[in-house]
Design a protein around this motif. Structure first.
Motif: not given
Length: 74
Positions: A61-74
């Motif tokens: 597992p890559d602890a430094l991996r950045v995930r993009t968070v998508v918000s449905l409400f802006g």
């Protein structure tokens, strides 16, 4: 350590086998699995019953991996 699996089902594909073994992470291991099993791609899309397939190790597992968070409400 790589794991050897004996194919016992009809119509088994490598990507399905990787998905069953590793979940969604298995998609990233397709090329590695083909490299571990020379000649497997030449057998066609379905792996014949009785074929032994070597599965790659689970990636760390890559602890430094950045995930993009998508918000449905802006």
């Amino acid at each position: 350590m790589a794991q050897a699996v004996l194919i016992k089902r009809e119509r088994m594909t490598l990507d399905l086998l990787l998905f069953q073994a590793y979940g969604a992470e298995g998609q990233a291991l397709l090329e590695v699995a083909l490299g571990l099993n020379p000649g497997l791609a030449g057998l066609g899309p379905h792996i014949p019953q009785g074929t032994t397939v070597t599965l790659p190790d689970r990636p760390a597992p890559d602890a430094l991996r950045v995930r993009t968070v998508v918000s449905l409400f802006g």
